[in-house]
Design an enzyme around this catalytic site. Structure first.
Site, PDB file in Angstrom:
ATOM      1  N   HIS A   1      -5.748  -6.075   2.101  1.00  0.00           N
ATOM      2  CA  HIS A   1      -4.883  -5.163   1.075  1.00  0.00           C
ATOM      3  C   HIS A   1      -3.627  -5.925   1.031  1.00  0.00           C
ATOM      4  CE1 HIS A   1      -7.780  -2.078   1.214  1.00  0.00           C
ATOM      5  NE2 HIS A   1      -7.775  -1.996   2.406  1.00  0.00           N
TER       6      HIS A   1
ATOM      7  N   ASP B   1     -16.162  -5.430   2.263  1.00  0.00           N
ATOM      8  CA  ASP B   1     -15.523  -4.408   2.960  1.00  0.00           C
ATOM      9  C   ASP B   1     -15.814  -3.083   2.124  1.00  0.00           C
ATOM     10  OD1 ASP B   1     -12.993  -4.001   5.462  1.00  0.00           O
ATOM     11  OD2 ASP B   1     -12.836  -2.578   3.660  1.00  0.00           O
TER      12      ASP B   1
ATOM     13  N   HIS C   1     -13.746  -0.789   1.309  1.00  0.00           N
ATOM     14  CA  HIS C   1     -12.460  -0.565   0.551  1.00  0.00           C
ATOM     15  C   HIS C   1     -12.211  -1.886  -0.484  1.00  0.00           C
ATOM     16  CE1 HIS C   1     -11.521   1.605   4.394  1.00  0.00           C
ATOM     17  NE2 HIS C   1     -11.551   2.398   3.323  1.00  0.00           N
TER      18      HIS C   1
ATOM     19  N   ASP D   1     -16.887  -1.523   7.456  1.00  0.00           N
ATOM     20  CA  ASP D   1     -16.700  -0.054   7.457  1.00  0.00           C
ATOM     21  C   ASP D   1     -17.489   0.563   6.380  1.00  0.00           C
ATOM     22  OD1 ASP D   1     -15.214  -1.425   5.754  1.00  0.00           O
ATOM     23  OD2 ASP D   1     -13.149  -0.631   6.202  1.00  0.00           O
TER      24      ASP D   1
HETATM   25 ZN   LIG Z   1     -11.734  -1.492   4.929  1.00  0.00          ZN
END
Ligand SMILES: [Zn+2]
Length: 311
Positions: free
Chosen positions: A130, A167, A169, A248
């Site tokens: 991120h 991931d 996200h 995740d």
């Molecule tokens: Zn994540």
């Protein structure tokens, strides 16, 4: 040749406070599970060096790197945590951990390129995907995978590399850094909508972004990967693969609502190993991103490592 396992005690010292999901115990859970399963004997444990600021500036602006250095070194001196955004908290050991995490990815890249390891996994914190060119975000300070990919291209002379991000996200930071850099093909899937709510419209033609609705299971995801990622990767013929390995999307992880299990991580890793064997001489560097259910994280990393180490 071996699978290198990079980590460092300083990565464990970075602590964002009681109850924060991105906690030091994540690394303990992984290390404990490797010992308990005997998988540790198949890995070559190596200590992460510090990245240099010049190496980090391959992916981040010089002003960002200097400002973050100032701020994190101040926090180190004061000994008091400071929130950089609601999710991302700097503590006294964050600067040292961030240098080790990026340093692990760079050293692993050098080892794999120079033939000192067949492939490598970096069990590091803080995660990176991120972190944009000029901002910390979502538990991330330096974008370890983007720094390593740029190192392979700018310092080691590779012409084409792929970044795979599984991931749950969207890796908005990596996209921010490498969108428009045609030496890199980035393939990702991510739950959508979910934090950071980006990615549905890719920022560059070198991005294969696959938004996935909540409650999708691994079997459906496998078909999507075969249809959306693999043909582009085969066509691109990368010389090396980098993996933003977040776990995740696991069914037991509360930060997302996807339904992957260990067998899915094993399957994805197998696809990537076969691709790397065909185009890259097997060269893969995988870096830990998310994964917050400690038990599911440890089991999923083990499934990933079993394929990388071929055991
Ligand atoms: Zn994540």
């Amino acid at each position: 040749m071996s699978t290198a396992y990079y980590s460092h005690a300083e990565c464990r010292l970075h602590d964002m406070g009681a109850g924060h999901p991105e906690c030091p115990q994540r690394l303990d859970a992984i290390a404990d599970h490797l010992l308990a399963t005997g998988l540790d004997v198949a890995l070559d444990f190596r200590e992460a060096p510090n990245a240099t600021l010049e190496q980090i500036e391959r992916a981040h602006s010089a002003s960002y790197v200097l400002e973050l250095q100032d701020l994190l070194q101040q926090v180190e001196l004061e000994g008091k945590p400071r929130a950089l955004d609601p999710d991302t908290i700097a503590g006294p050991f964050t600067w040292r951990a961030a240098l080790r995490a990026a340093g692990a990815a760079i050293a692993a890249t050098d080892d794999v390129i120079d033939g000192r390891a067949r492939n490598a996994f970096c069990a590091v914190r803080p995660p990176g995907h991120h972190a944009t060119r000029g901002e910390t975000m979502g538990f991330c300070f330096f974008n370890n995978v983007a720094v390593a990919a740029r190192h392979a291209l700018d310092d080691r002379g590779l012409k084409r590399v792929a970044i795979i991000d599984f991931d749950v996200h969207h890796g908005n930071g990596t996209e921010d850094i490498i969108a428009g850099d045609d030496r890199v093909l980035m393939c990702s899937f991510f739950q959508h909508p979910l934090y950071p709510y980006s990615g549905a419209v890719p920022k560059g033609t070198n991005m294969i972004n696959v938004p996935i609705p909540p409650y999708t299971r691994g079997t459906e995801l496998r078909e999507t990967i075969l249809a959306m990622w693999m043909p582009r990767l085969e066509e691109f013929k990368p010389q090396m693969l980098f993996i933003s390995a977040g776990f995740d999307a696991h069914r037991e992880d509360d930060l997302g609502q996807l339904g992957l299990v260990e067998a899915d991580y094993e399957w994805i890793t197998r696809q990537l190993v076969v691709l790397a064997d065909r185009h890259c001489g097997g060269r893969i560097v995988s870096c830990l991103e998310g994964g917050y259910n400690l038990s599911a994280l440890a089991r999923s990393v083990a499934a990933h490592l079993r394929v990388l180490a071929d055991v």
